[in-house]
Write a protein that holds these residues in place. Structure first.
Motif, mmCIF file in Angstrom:
data_model
loop_
_atom_site.group_PDB
_atom_site.id
_atom_site.type_symbol
_atom_site.label_atom_id
_atom_site.label_comp_id
_atom_site.label_asym_id
_atom_site.label_seq_id
_atom_site.Cartn_x
_atom_site.Cartn_y
_atom_site.Cartn_z
ATOM 1 N N ASP A 98 -83.366 57.380 24.152
ATOM 2 C CA ASP A 98 -82.931 56.287 24.993
ATOM 3 C C ASP A 98 -81.569 56.846 25.489
ATOM 4 O OD1 ASP A 98 -84.978 54.765 24.474
ATOM 5 O OD2 ASP A 98 -83.839 53.346 22.886
ATOM 6 N N GLN A 101 -82.561 59.097 28.368
ATOM 7 C CA GLN A 101 -83.055 58.517 29.571
ATOM 8 C C GLN A 101 -81.805 57.937 30.352
ATOM 9 O OE1 GLN A 101 -86.170 58.570 30.565
ATOM 10 N NE2 GLN A 101 -85.446 56.895 32.426
ATOM 11 N N ARG A 104 -80.168 60.787 32.089
ATOM 12 C CA ARG A 104 -81.355 61.288 33.234
ATOM 13 C C ARG A 104 -80.910 60.401 34.436
ATOM 14 N NH1 ARG A 104 -86.636 60.044 33.622
ATOM 15 N NH2 ARG A 104 -88.047 61.712 33.884
ATOM 16 N N THR A 105 -81.196 59.152 34.165
ATOM 17 C CA THR A 105 -80.954 58.139 35.138
ATOM 18 C C THR A 105 -79.731 58.207 35.873
ATOM 19 O OG1 THR A 105 -82.485 56.563 34.192
ATOM 20 C CG2 THR A 105 -81.033 55.795 35.674
ATOM 21 N N ASN A 110 -84.445 61.000 37.689
ATOM 22 C CA ASN A 110 -85.558 60.323 37.741
ATOM 23 C C ASN A 110 -86.115 59.871 39.159
ATOM 24 O OD1 ASN A 110 -83.375 58.643 37.963
ATOM 25 N ND2 ASN A 110 -84.448 56.694 37.941
ATOM 26 N N ARG A 118 -90.194 63.833 30.637
ATOM 27 C CA ARG A 118 -90.037 62.652 30.166
ATOM 28 C C ARG A 118 -89.022 62.762 29.018
ATOM 29 N NH1 ARG A 118 -95.102 60.706 27.409
ATOM 30 N NH2 ARG A 118 -95.093 62.944 26.802
ATOM 31 N N LYS A 119 -88.276 61.833 28.955
ATOM 32 C CA LYS A 119 -87.394 61.763 27.580
ATOM 33 C C LYS A 119 -87.963 62.522 26.336
ATOM 34 C CE LYS A 119 -88.016 56.922 26.176
ATOM 35 N NZ LYS A 119 -87.453 55.709 26.186
#
Length: 214
Positions: A98, A101, A104-105, A110, A118-119
């Motif tokens: 999490d 992610q 990453r965002t 993304n 993917r995470k």
């Protein structure tokens, strides 16, 4: 001195350790000076239960557990030497993913035209580079050649992930092992204290250890 027992499945390696624990205690060794490491907490508890059946409840005083639980114990006491608060919080794998992610965002990864991993995959890559003692770029070439083009972004994401954990006093499972390794490598007083405390160290299922654990 150091001894490595090599034998196939079902031949009694674990039984040998159980009997050695019981024998040492029966000979007067302080059970608190014995460290028994294995890969699951249940396995460690079962080994000590079996040893107790051979002699008595003194076996319950043996320090038995996983690599990660032992690292957690030591870092709670001495982690301040490497800048780690004793009240650090341990993240499990979903927690780690999490956070990955979230970063990453924030980095806009993304939104890339070419789909960023993917995470879960990113988490695996970060864990593998630590446990295998392999630089990120080399690991991508060896294990994830289809992601080599993302080397720069993954390296930056990894750096931000480390910073995020440090600022919020968070550790993941790999941090427990790398933290213990760094603590032992850089702080002789801690190293000596542990050496004085644990006079007999046994590792079950050694064939499953990776470079970091070893």
């Amino acid at each position: 001195g150091p001894l490595l027992i090599i034998a196939g499945a079902g031949t009694g390696k674990t039984r040998t350790l159980v009997y050695r624990v019981a024998h040492l205690i029966d000979q007067g060794v302080d059970p608190r000076s014995i460290l028994l490491l294995t890969f699951t907490r249940r396995a460690a508890e079962e080994m000590l239960r079996r040893a107790s059946l051979l002699i008595d409840s003194r076996c319950s005083q043996v320090a038995g557990g996983t690599f990660h639980s032992f690292a957690n114990l030591v870092l709670r006491i001495s982690g301040r030497h490497i800048g780690l608060s004793p009240s650090f919080t341990i993240m499990d794998r979903p927690d780690s993913e999490d956070v990955i992610q979230l970063i990453r965002t924030d980095m806009g990864l993304n939104l890339k035209e070419k789909r960023f991993p993917r995470k879960q995959t990113v988490g695996e890559i970060f864990s593998m580079t630590l446990n295998k003692h392999t630089p990120l770029a080399d690991l991508l070439e060896l294990e994830y050649p289809h992601l080599v083009d993302f080397n720069f972004e993954l390296a930056e994401l990894f750096r931000r992930y480390i910073d995020y954990k440090r600022t919020k006093s968070l550790v993941d499972y790999d941090d427990l092992l790398t933290g213990l390794r760094d603590l032992l490598a850089d702080h002789a007083a801690v190293r000596q204290r542990l050496s004085d405390t644990y006079r007999f160290i046994m590792v079950d299922e050694y064939q499953d250890t990776n470079h970091l654990q070893a």
